[in-house]
Design a protein around this motif. Structure first.
Motif, PDB file in Angstrom:
ATOM      1  N   ASP A   1       0.856  -1.182   0.000  1.00  0.00           N
ATOM      2  CA  ASP A   1       0.000   0.000   0.000  1.00  0.00           C
ATOM      3  C   ASP A   1       0.897   1.238   0.000  1.00  0.00           C
ATOM      4  OD1 ASP A   1      -1.702   2.096   0.550  1.00  0.00           O
ATOM      5  OD2 ASP A   1      -2.811   1.021   2.114  1.00  0.00           O
ATOM      6  N   GLU A   2       0.762   2.079  -0.999  1.00  0.00           N
ATOM      7  CA  GLU A   2       1.638   3.243  -1.133  1.00  0.00           C
ATOM      8  C   GLU A   2       1.483   4.240   0.016  1.00  0.00           C
ATOM      9  OE1 GLU A   2       1.421   5.057  -4.983  1.00  0.00           O
ATOM     10  OE2 GLU A   2       1.549   3.135  -5.993  1.00  0.00           O
ATOM     11  N   GLY A   3       0.365   4.184   0.735  1.00  0.00           N
ATOM     12  CA  GLY A   3       0.128   5.120   1.829  1.00  0.00           C
ATOM     13  C   GLY A   3       0.831   4.752   3.123  1.00  0.00           C
ATOM     14  N   HIS A   4       1.484   3.609   3.190  1.00  0.00           N
ATOM     15  CA  HIS A   4       2.122   3.151   4.419  1.00  0.00           C
ATOM     16  C   HIS A   4       3.607   2.882   4.202  1.00  0.00           C
ATOM     17  CE1 HIS A   4      -2.126   2.248   5.223  1.00  0.00           C
ATOM     18  NE2 HIS A   4      -1.802   2.505   6.477  1.00  0.00           N
ATOM     19  N   MET A   5       4.346   2.958   5.309  1.00  0.00           N
ATOM     20  CA  MET A   5       5.768   2.650   5.255  1.00  0.00           C
ATOM     21  C   MET A   5       5.970   1.148   5.389  1.00  0.00           C
ATOM     22  SD  MET A   5       7.461   5.508   7.718  1.00  0.00           S
ATOM     23  CE  MET A   5       6.168   6.420   8.523  1.00  0.00           C
ATOM     24  N   ASN A   6       7.015   0.632   4.770  1.00  0.00           N
ATOM     25  CA  ASN A   6       7.382  -0.760   4.987  1.00  0.00           C
ATOM     26  C   ASN A   6       8.143  -0.849   6.321  1.00  0.00           C
ATOM     27  OD1 ASN A   6      10.233  -0.404   4.588  1.00  0.00           O
ATOM     28  ND2 ASN A   6       9.923  -0.486   2.379  1.00  0.00           N
ATOM     29  N   PRO A   7       8.450  -2.058   6.810  1.00  0.00           N
ATOM     30  CA  PRO A   7       9.113  -2.187   8.110  1.00  0.00           C
ATOM     31  C   PRO A   7      10.421  -1.404   8.245  1.00  0.00           C
ATOM     32  CG  PRO A   7       8.222  -4.296   7.453  1.00  0.00           C
ATOM     33  CD  PRO A   7       8.050  -3.375   6.273  1.00  0.00           C
ATOM     34  N   VAL A   8      11.257  -1.409   7.224  1.00  0.00           N
ATOM     35  CA  VAL A   8      12.526  -0.677   7.302  1.00  0.00           C
ATOM     36  C   VAL A   8      12.271   0.825   7.370  1.00  0.00           C
ATOM     37  CG1 VAL A   8      14.671  -0.123   6.065  1.00  0.00           C
ATOM     38  CG2 VAL A   8      13.888  -2.503   6.216  1.00  0.00           C
ATOM     39  N   GLN A   9      11.394   1.336   6.518  1.00  0.00           N
ATOM     40  CA  GLN A   9      11.072   2.768   6.537  1.00  0.00           C
ATOM     41  C   GLN A   9      10.484   3.182   7.878  1.00  0.00           C
ATOM     42  OE1 GLN A   9       8.447   2.549   3.149  1.00  0.00           O
ATOM     43  NE2 GLN A   9       9.924   3.579   1.812  1.00  0.00           N
ATOM     44  N   PHE A  10       9.584   2.359   8.408  1.00  0.00           N
ATOM     45  CA  PHE A  10       8.969   2.647   9.707  1.00  0.00           C
ATOM     46  C   PHE A  10      10.030   2.711  10.799  1.00  0.00           C
ATOM     47  CE2 PHE A  10       7.078   1.009  13.689  1.00  0.00           C
ATOM     48  CZ  PHE A  10       6.155   2.024  13.925  1.00  0.00           C
ATOM     49  N   THR A  11      10.910   1.712  10.838  1.00  0.00           N
ATOM     50  CA  THR A  11      11.956   1.662  11.855  1.00  0.00           C
ATOM     51  C   THR A  11      12.908   2.847  11.727  1.00  0.00           C
ATOM     52  OG1 THR A  11      11.791  -0.745  11.909  1.00  0.00           O
ATOM     53  CG2 THR A  11      13.794   0.217  12.844  1.00  0.00           C
ATOM     54  N   GLU A  12      13.325   3.160  10.514  1.00  0.00           N
ATOM     55  CA  GLU A  12      14.212   4.312  10.306  1.00  0.00           C
ATOM     56  C   GLU A  12      13.547   5.607  10.756  1.00  0.00           C
ATOM     57  OE1 GLU A  12      15.090   3.842   6.131  1.00  0.00           O
ATOM     58  OE2 GLU A  12      16.979   2.802   6.566  1.00  0.00           O
ATOM     59  N   HIS A  13      12.256   5.741  10.472  1.00  0.00           N
ATOM     60  CA  HIS A  13      11.519   6.937  10.870  1.00  0.00           C
ATOM     61  C   HIS A  13      11.484   7.073  12.400  1.00  0.00           C
ATOM     62  CE1 HIS A  13       8.548  10.099  10.990  1.00  0.00           C
ATOM     63  NE2 HIS A  13       7.763   9.330  11.729  1.00  0.00           N
ATOM     64  N   ILE A  14      11.125   5.995  13.091  1.00  0.00           N
ATOM     65  CA  ILE A  14      11.047   6.046  14.554  1.00  0.00           C
ATOM     66  C   ILE A  14      12.434   6.276  15.152  1.00  0.00           C
ATOM     67  CG2 ILE A  14      10.387   4.804  16.662  1.00  0.00           C
ATOM     68  CD1 ILE A  14       7.988   5.721  14.891  1.00  0.00           C
ATOM     69  N   LEU A  15      13.455   5.625  14.619  1.00  0.00           N
ATOM     70  CA  LEU A  15      14.821   5.858  15.094  1.00  0.00           C
ATOM     71  C   LEU A  15      15.221   7.322  14.950  1.00  0.00           C
ATOM     72  CD1 LEU A  15      16.651   2.683  13.753  1.00  0.00           C
ATOM     73  CD2 LEU A  15      16.538   3.397  16.153  1.00  0.00           C
ATOM     74  N   SER A  16      14.780   7.969  13.879  1.00  0.00           N
ATOM     75  CA  SER A  16      15.136   9.379  13.653  1.00  0.00           C
ATOM     76  C   SER A  16      14.488  10.305  14.681  1.00  0.00           C
ATOM     77  CB  SER A  16      14.756   9.809  12.235  1.00  0.00           C
ATOM     78  OG  SER A  16      13.353  10.008  12.121  1.00  0.00           O
ATOM     79  N   LEU A  17      13.427   9.853  15.332  1.00  0.00           N
ATOM     80  CA  LEU A  17      12.704  10.672  16.304  1.00  0.00           C
ATOM     81  C   LEU A  17      13.186  10.467  17.739  1.00  0.00           C
ATOM     82  CD1 LEU A  17       9.060  10.106  14.994  1.00  0.00           C
ATOM     83  CD2 LEU A  17      10.556  12.073  14.549  1.00  0.00           C
ATOM     84  N   CYS A  18      13.996   9.442  17.971  1.00  0.00           N
ATOM     85  CA  CYS A  18      14.359   9.046  19.331  1.00  0.00           C
ATOM     86  C   CYS A  18      15.833   9.252  19.627  1.00  0.00           C
ATOM     87  CB  CYS A  18      14.022   7.574  19.552  1.00  0.00           C
ATOM     88  SG  CYS A  18      12.270   7.203  19.436  1.00  0.00           S
ATOM     89  N   GLU A  19      16.097   9.625  20.877  1.00  0.00           N
ATOM     90  CA  GLU A  19      17.474   9.632  21.358  1.00  0.00           C
ATOM     91  C   GLU A  19      17.901   8.201  21.672  1.00  0.00           C
ATOM     92  OE1 GLU A  19      16.829  13.549  20.889  1.00  0.00           O
ATOM     93  OE2 GLU A  19      15.442  12.334  22.036  1.00  0.00           O
ATOM     94  N   GLU A  20      16.978   7.436  22.243  1.00  0.00           N
ATOM     95  CA  GLU A  20      17.230   6.043  22.627  1.00  0.00           C
ATOM     96  C   GLU A  20      15.986   5.238  22.264  1.00  0.00           C
ATOM     97  OE1 GLU A  20      20.174   5.210  24.123  1.00  0.00           O
ATOM     98  OE2 GLU A  20      20.839   7.284  24.437  1.00  0.00           O
ATOM     99  N   LEU A  21      16.160   4.094  21.621  1.00  0.00           N
ATOM    100  CA  LEU A  21      15.040   3.216  21.273  1.00  0.00           C
ATOM    101  C   LEU A  21      15.466   1.775  21.511  1.00  0.00           C
ATOM    102  CD1 LEU A  21      12.180   2.788  20.070  1.00  0.00           C
ATOM    103  CD2 LEU A  21      13.253   2.810  17.808  1.00  0.00           C
ATOM    104  N   TYR A  22      14.726   1.087  22.369  1.00  0.00           N
ATOM    105  CA  TYR A  22      15.070  -0.273  22.761  1.00  0.00           C
ATOM    106  C   TYR A  22      13.907  -1.223  22.553  1.00  0.00           C
ATOM    107  CZ  TYR A  22      19.081   1.784  25.113  1.00  0.00           C
ATOM    108  OH  TYR A  22      20.243   2.446  25.377  1.00  0.00           O
ATOM    109  N   SER A  23      14.240  -2.446  22.187  1.00  0.00           N
ATOM    110  CA  SER A  23      13.243  -3.515  22.209  1.00  0.00           C
ATOM    111  C   SER A  23      13.241  -4.076  23.627  1.00  0.00           C
ATOM    112  CB  SER A  23      13.587  -4.613  21.202  1.00  0.00           C
ATOM    113  OG  SER A  23      14.818  -5.215  21.523  1.00  0.00           O
ATOM    114  N   ILE A  24      12.090  -4.617  24.015  1.00  0.00           N
ATOM    115  CA  ILE A  24      11.957  -5.280  25.311  1.00  0.00           C
ATOM    116  C   ILE A  24      11.833  -6.772  25.032  1.00  0.00           C
ATOM    117  CG2 ILE A  24      10.580  -5.518  27.420  1.00  0.00           C
ATOM    118  CD1 ILE A  24       9.484  -2.665  26.839  1.00  0.00           C
ATOM    119  N   ARG A  25      12.626  -7.546  25.770  1.00  0.00           N
ATOM    120  CA  ARG A  25      12.627  -9.005  25.640  1.00  0.00           C
ATOM    121  C   ARG A  25      12.725  -9.600  27.036  1.00  0.00           C
ATOM    122  NH1 ARG A  25      15.701  -9.727  20.281  1.00  0.00           N
ATOM    123  NH2 ARG A  25      15.771  -7.606  19.480  1.00  0.00           N
TER     124      ARG A  25
END
Length: 164
Positions: A43-67
């Motif tokens: 769907d052209e209106g949405h980001m793919n997983p890499v684009q989404f992750t890059e976008h969120i990373l660009s907004l954060c000083e620190e971004l962690y997964s929880i496991r």
């Protein structure tokens, strides 16, 4: 890649810095399973997983997964520090957790690690949390951690906690 492990509590967690390599599991936290990923990427209106992750990373000083320590290959949530205001020594904290892991102390443990990092690395005076007025679980959680309501921006409640 930085990895933090919780020390106490009945559940032990790992926070692992998110990178583009984690894009599919990170994306799944917000958009669901594999079929949803394929639907979103076509769907052209949405980001793919890499684009989404890059976008969120660009907004954060620190971004962690929880496991969990018991199953460190499975991403069950995320937590982040973002919108760092160096002048006011304020930073926003936020996160999400898959519903099946709610009520187990996991997000409390994650925020404890993240708050310690914010104090040490950024020397913050104030932590800010924002959530929708209707998100009663998040409001209860924030208040339990010592955040106090400061104001509203439309349907968003802004809470703050002094970092001592």
């Amino acid at each position: 890649m930085e990895v933090m492990k919780s020390a106490g509590g009945h559940i032990k967690i790992i926070l692992k810095e998110i990178s583009v390599k984690d894009s599919e599991s990170f994306y799944r936290l917000y958009f669901g399973d594999e079929s949803a990923i394929q639907d979103q990427t076509t769907d052209e209106g949405h980001m793919n997983p890499v684009q989404f992750t890059e976008h969120i990373l660009s907004l954060c000083e620190e971004l962690y997964s929880i496991r969990t320590v018991e199953n460190e290959n499975i991403v069950i949530g995320d937590c982040a520090l973002h919108h760092w205001n160096q002048e006011k020594k304020k930073i926003e904290i936020g996160g999400s957790l898959l519903p099946e892991y709610w009520g187990k102390g996991i997000m409390s443990a994650a925020f404890e690690l993240l708050i310690a990092l914010a104090k040490e690395k950024y020397q913050v005076n104030v932590l800010v949390a924002k959530t929708e007025i209707t998100n009663l679980k998040a409001l209860k959680f924030a208040k339990k951690l010592g955040f106090q309501k400061m104001s509203n921006e439309g349907d968003i409640i802004i809470l703050e906690k002094r970092a001592l």
